[in-house]
Every structure is written in structure tokens, then in C-alpha cells.
Design a protein around this motif. Structure first.
Motif, PDB file in Angstrom:
ATOM      1  N   THR A  55       0.847  -1.197   0.000  1.00 58.88           N
ATOM      2  CA  THR A  55       0.000   0.000   0.000  1.00 58.88           C
ATOM      3  C   THR A  55       0.884   1.249   0.000  1.00 58.88           C
ATOM      4  OG1 THR A  55      -0.110   0.091   2.417  1.00 58.88           O
ATOM      5  CG2 THR A  55      -1.843  -1.162   1.292  1.00 58.88           C
ATOM      6  N   GLU A  56       0.347   2.295  -0.568  1.00 58.09           N
ATOM      7  CA  GLU A  56       1.041   3.580  -0.555  1.00 58.09           C
ATOM      8  C   GLU A  56       0.002   4.680  -0.373  1.00 58.09           C
ATOM      9  OE1 GLU A  56       3.965   6.450  -3.238  1.00 58.09           O
ATOM     10  OE2 GLU A  56       3.319   4.513  -4.043  1.00 58.09           O
ATOM     11  N   ASP A  57       0.226   5.530   0.633  1.00 56.13           N
ATOM     12  CA  ASP A  57      -0.659   6.669   0.871  1.00 56.13           C
ATOM     13  C   ASP A  57      -0.237   7.829  -0.021  1.00 56.13           C
ATOM     14  OD1 ASP A  57      -2.021   5.269   2.839  1.00 56.13           O
ATOM     15  OD2 ASP A  57      -0.755   6.023   4.455  1.00 56.13           O
ATOM     16  N   LEU A  58      -1.209   8.456  -0.655  1.00 56.36           N
ATOM     17  CA  LEU A  58      -0.958   9.600  -1.545  1.00 56.36           C
ATOM     18  C   LEU A  58      -1.553  10.856  -0.916  1.00 56.36           C
ATOM     19  CD1 LEU A  58      -1.941   7.781  -4.857  1.00 56.36           C
ATOM     20  CD2 LEU A  58       0.349   8.054  -3.891  1.00 56.36           C
ATOM     21  N   TYR A  59      -0.702  11.879  -0.777  1.00 61.18           N
ATOM     22  CA  TYR A  59      -1.105  13.099  -0.082  1.00 61.18           C
ATOM     23  C   TYR A  59      -1.083  14.303  -1.018  1.00 61.18           C
ATOM     24  CZ  TYR A  59      -0.298  10.438   4.190  1.00 61.18           C
ATOM     25  OH  TYR A  59      -0.352   9.505   5.184  1.00 61.18           O
ATOM     26  N   ALA A  60      -2.003  15.208  -0.806  1.00 59.14           N
ATOM     27  CA  ALA A  60      -1.996  16.502  -1.500  1.00 59.14           C
ATOM     28  C   ALA A  60      -1.135  17.477  -0.689  1.00 59.14           C
ATOM     29  CB  ALA A  60      -3.422  17.036  -1.634  1.00 59.14           C
ATOM     30  N   LEU A  65      -4.502  13.472   3.180  1.00 57.54           N
ATOM     31  CA  LEU A  65      -4.567  12.157   2.542  1.00 57.54           C
ATOM     32  C   LEU A  65      -5.656  12.171   1.478  1.00 57.54           C
ATOM     33  CD1 LEU A  65      -3.658   9.167   2.463  1.00 57.54           C
ATOM     34  CD2 LEU A  65      -5.432   8.694   4.166  1.00 57.54           C
ATOM     35  N   VAL A  66      -5.269  11.845   0.247  1.00 56.75           N
ATOM     36  CA  VAL A  66      -6.203  11.866  -0.875  1.00 56.75           C
ATOM     37  C   VAL A  66      -6.636  10.451  -1.266  1.00 56.75           C
ATOM     38  CG1 VAL A  66      -6.494  12.526  -3.293  1.00 56.75           C
ATOM     39  CG2 VAL A  66      -5.211  14.010  -1.743  1.00 56.75           C
ATOM     40  N   ALA A  67      -5.702   9.544  -1.246  1.00 52.83           N
ATOM     41  CA  ALA A  67      -6.007   8.173  -1.658  1.00 52.83           C
ATOM     42  C   ALA A  67      -4.922   7.243  -1.146  1.00 52.83           C
ATOM     43  CB  ALA A  67      -6.090   8.086  -3.181  1.00 52.83           C
ATOM     44  N   THR A  68      -5.230   5.960  -1.165  1.00 51.00           N
ATOM     45  CA  THR A  68      -4.262   4.918  -0.847  1.00 51.00           C
ATOM     46  C   THR A  68      -4.321   3.886  -1.962  1.00 51.00           C
ATOM     47  OG1 THR A  68      -4.566   5.235   1.536  1.00 51.00           O
ATOM     48  CG2 THR A  68      -3.562   3.172   0.826  1.00 51.00           C
ATOM     49  N   THR A  69      -3.153   3.551  -2.507  1.00 48.77           N
ATOM     50  CA  THR A  69      -3.111   2.522  -3.546  1.00 48.77           C
ATOM     51  C   THR A  69      -2.864   1.162  -2.899  1.00 48.77           C
ATOM     52  OG1 THR A  69      -0.735   2.787  -3.899  1.00 48.77           O
ATOM     53  CG2 THR A  69      -2.200   4.141  -5.266  1.00 48.77           C
ATOM     54  N   HIS A  70      -3.426   0.135  -3.498  1.00 45.83           N
ATOM     55  CA  HIS A  70      -3.248  -1.244  -3.043  1.00 45.83           C
ATOM     56  C   HIS A  70      -2.796  -2.054  -4.249  1.00 45.83           C
ATOM     57  CE1 HIS A  70      -5.485  -0.282   0.664  1.00 45.83           C
ATOM     58  NE2 HIS A  70      -6.204   0.481  -0.139  1.00 45.83           N
TER      59      HIS A  70
END
Length: 193
Positions: A55-60, A65-70
Motif C-alpha cells: 500500500t502507498e498513501d498519496l497526499y496533496a 490524505l487523498v487516496a491509498t493505492t493497493h
């Protein structure tokens, strides 16, 4: 309200392996001769399943926190056979030249294993006349050959971890890991008797 029929303590368990093109038994039907039983398993350790997902957390800007990739799903199962038999050697040392007698004897060459060997694998737990099966829809490979233990106070055993590989995606984009069944042993796939 919960349903006790959905919870189980299993009295017995088996692991089977077969060639990649082996026929998967329907429902609770018996395994054909192309399936090898791994033999006695360490019941205290059981069969454990692990799922790995990156997983990777994506931040603006501003740290929101905008989204998390799986990504990169991986499923493994670990079990500990007690026996030295053909099925165990086929998992630990695929490509071996060892022959096994019915009386626990064996003889031959243990060759450098084929680390890319593929096989079908089935896990079955039983209690009374109820069984639960999960059988690899595509294939499995040994992901880790863990420690082998031989000493004076417990049965010799080996730790084997297998990775389960899914089928290619179908027209709906679904990839199948396991064919599964829980019901009466010997029952056909539709559950009739």
C-alpha cells in the motif's frame, strides 16, 4: 446474530499436491490417484494463511490524505509435514531421484531442486462428515523452504510455505485463486445426495 454453523474447529487436515493439469475433484468427491497426500501434519501449528498487499498513501499539498493505492497481492499458506515421503520430497526437492518404501525406508539422490517447479495444491480440513476444501485453481510454487527440525524430544518436521497463483483474468476481469467447497464428504458439487 451469529451462526455457529459458520464457525469450525477441525479435527483432521490434509494437504495434497498434483501436476498442474490434474483434475480438480467436484464438490466433496474423492481425490483421484494423480493427487499425492503430503501425510501427517503438525496439528498444533496448523495451516496458516498470509496475505501481502503493498500500500502507498498519496497526499496533496498540506499533508491531506487523498487516496491509498493497493498493489501486488500475494497469498501464501504454510504447513509443517512430519513425514519423509515422496510428496514432501516433491515439494522440498523437486526433481529428486529418491524412491520410497512402504515401511518408511528411502534411498536415492537428492538433486539441486527445480526452484521454478509448479504444481496444484489442495488443503482439506475435516470434522465428522463435513469437509472444507480449497484447491489452487491455477498453480502453486514453494515460496519458502523453512527450517527442518530433528531432535530427541519431538517428531521431525519441515516448514513449507507455498504461494498460490491466480488464473489469468476472465472476460469480466476476475482471476481465481481457489476452487472451494464446504459440505459433506463424497457429495457432488451441487450438494445433492
Amino acid at each position: 446474530m451469529g451462526n455457529a454453523k459458520n464457525a469450525n474447529v477441525w479435527a483432521y487436515a490434509d494437504v495434497y499436491i498434483a501436476p498442474v493439469d490434474a483434475t480438480i475433484p467436484e464438490g466433496g468427491a474423492d481425490f483421484s490417484n494423480e493427487w499425492e497426500q503430503v501425510g501427517l501434519l503438525d496439528g498444533e501449528e496448523g495451516i496458516t494463511e498470509a496475505v501481502e498487499v503493498e500500500t502507498e498513501d498519496l497526499y496533496a499539498w498540506g499533508g491531506v490524505l487523498v487516496a491509498t493505492t493497493h498493489n501486488n497481492f500475494k497469498l501464501t499458506r504454510t504447513f509443517l509435514p512430519f513425514e519423509d515421503n515422496k510428496a514432501v520430497y516433491d515439494l522440498i526437492y523437486p526433481g529428486h531421484d529418491v524412491t520410497f518404501g512402504d515401511d518408511g525406508t528411502f534411498e536415492g539422490d537428492v538433486n539441486l531442486p527445480d526452484l521454478q517447479a509448479k504444481f496444484k495444491i489442495a488443503f482439506e480440513t475435516r470434522s465428522g462428515d463435513t469437509i472444507k476444501r480449497t484447491i489452487s485453481a491455477n498453480y502453486a510454487q514453494v515460496a519458502e523452504r523453512g527450517e527442518a527440525t530433528e531432535n530427541a524430544t519431538e517428531l521431525a518436521k519441515r516448514e513449507i510455505t507455498v504461494a498460490i497463483y491466480p488464473t489469468d483474468p476472465d472476460s469480466d476481469g476476475k482471476s481465481v485463486l481457489f476452487k472451494t467447497y464446504k459440505g459433506k464428504a463424497g457429495a457432488p458439487a451441487d450438494g445433492t445426495t
